[in-house]
Enzyme design. Structure first.
Site, short mmCIF file in Angstrom:
data_model
loop_
_atom_site.label_atom_id
_atom_site.label_comp_id
_atom_site.label_asym_id
_atom_site.label_seq_id
_atom_site.Cartn_x
_atom_site.Cartn_y
_atom_site.Cartn_z
N GLY A 92 0.23 3.62 -5.60
CA GLY A 92 -0.68 3.02 -6.56
C GLY A 92 -2.03 2.63 -5.98
N SER A 99 -4.32 -9.90 -13.05
CA SER A 99 -4.20 -9.09 -14.26
C SER A 99 -4.71 -9.88 -15.45
CB SER A 99 -2.73 -8.72 -14.49
OG SER A 99 -2.55 -8.14 -15.77
N ALA A 103 0.81 -1.22 0.00
CA ALA A 103 0.00 0.00 0.00
C ALA A 103 0.84 1.27 0.00
CB ALA A 103 -0.93 0.00 1.21
N GLY A 131 -2.95 0.11 -4.21
CA GLY A 131 -2.95 -0.34 -2.82
C GLY A 131 -3.10 0.81 -1.85
N TYR A 189 5.65 -12.97 -15.51
CA TYR A 189 4.66 -12.15 -14.82
C TYR A 189 3.27 -12.74 -15.02
CZ TYR A 189 1.88 -8.03 -13.58
OH TYR A 189 0.95 -7.17 -13.01
#
Length: 303
Positions: free
Chosen positions: A35, A161, A32, A37, A187
């Site tokens: 971004g 994602s 966090a 978060g 990723y």
């Protein structure tokens, strides 16, 4: 009855609950510091929740918590920062021990943190860095907190994602070849594993009170992309220009899955609605294989 506020995004509309209060609720958010978060932490703290942020570095986590408290305009006990390095299972264990020794409930676990790497690196425990951080760290954290999550009938949200679609129907290559190293593919594998993690959590523990979800936040230009090769970064910037979202817009789907009564456990969400994932996501055999591999690796590294 909860009303809804409509925010138009790059694709479609996004609806998040309004006039909802989280007083007495405890929420854990990984990653966090910036971004989506950080946005999630601020918004949930504003709603009255006690928010625990897991961020790499003790000083950095405390400084970030102080900054989030200031922006959310809440008291000191409402946002707490603990050191959490998802690339090191011993640090994940120490973080979980802090939670278990101080908290009586966890209402929401938002597995938000993530990393991208341009070259082949290993975590402290010998995992390929993207898979080890994005998936294995969160898998272990969730495993350690599971008894408290079940007792609290918690929601678990994994920030994944649409990049998981890059993985073909053979699934994850658990050999994680370093030559040639394909950072985007690595990723994508980590993000597919996060979706499977949520699916299997729901399959195995839904009957015991767990509600698990995975989300695609959208194309967002954040510090996550700083390690990408230049030619990939150009593509990401073009994608952001065409369909990009701000960090606030990107956080809305996570917040929707945290707060809405309309979400369906075990499903994949984007733009605050159920989304179609890659067909491989629905391969139960491969999902179970990923869970079993993760369990085996965790047991080998922590015993």
């Amino acid at each position: 009855m909860v009303t809804f506020i409509c925010r138009k995004l790059a694709r479609g509309h996004c609806y998040i609950p309004e006039n909802i209060h989280l007083t007495g609720k405890t929420i854990i958010i990984t990653g966090a510091a910036s971004g989506i978060g950080r946005v999630s932490a601020i918004e949930l703290a504003k709603l009255g929740a006690k928010v625990i942020v897991g961020i790499r570095g003790k000083s950095r986590s405390e400084t970030t918590a102080e900054s989030i408290r200031h922006e959310a305009n809440v008291s000191d006990e409402k946002v707490i920062g603990y050191n959490l390095d998802l690339s090191d299972l011993s640090v994940v264990k120490a973080f979980a021990d802090e939670i278990l020794s101080h908290e009586e409930r966890i209402d929401i676990l938002l597995n938000n943190a993530g990393t991208m790497q341009k070259s082949h690196l290993l975590t402290a425990d010998g995992f390929e860095s993207q898979f080890g951080t994005n998936h294995m760290g969160h898998f272990y954290l969730t495993k350690l907190l599971l008894p408290l999550l079940i007792r609290s009938e918690a929601r678990v949200i994994n920030v994944s994602s649409m990049m998981h679609c890059v993985v073909d129907d053979r699934g994850i290559d658990y050999e994680f070849q370093c030559s040639p190293y394909r950072p985007i593919h690595a990723y994508a594998q980590s993000k597919l594993a996060q979706i499977w993690h949520a699916c299997e959590l729901q399959e195995r523990f839904g009957c015991r009170g767990i509600s698990a979800y995975s989300v695609h936040p959208g194309a967002i230009m954040t510090s996550l992309t700083r390690e990408m090769p230049p030619f990939i970064l150009v593509f990401i910037r073009l994608l952001y220009y065409l369909i990009g979202k701000s960090p606030y817009e990107g956080a809305l789907t996570s917040l929707y899955c945290c707060l809405s009564k309309d979400v369906k456990p075990g499903e994949f969400y984007a733009d605050c609605k159920q989304a179609e994932a890659s067909p491989i996501v629905y391969n139960k055999t491969l999902a179970e294989e990923c869970w079993n591999f993760s369990e085996k690796m965790i047991n080998e590294k922590t015993h």
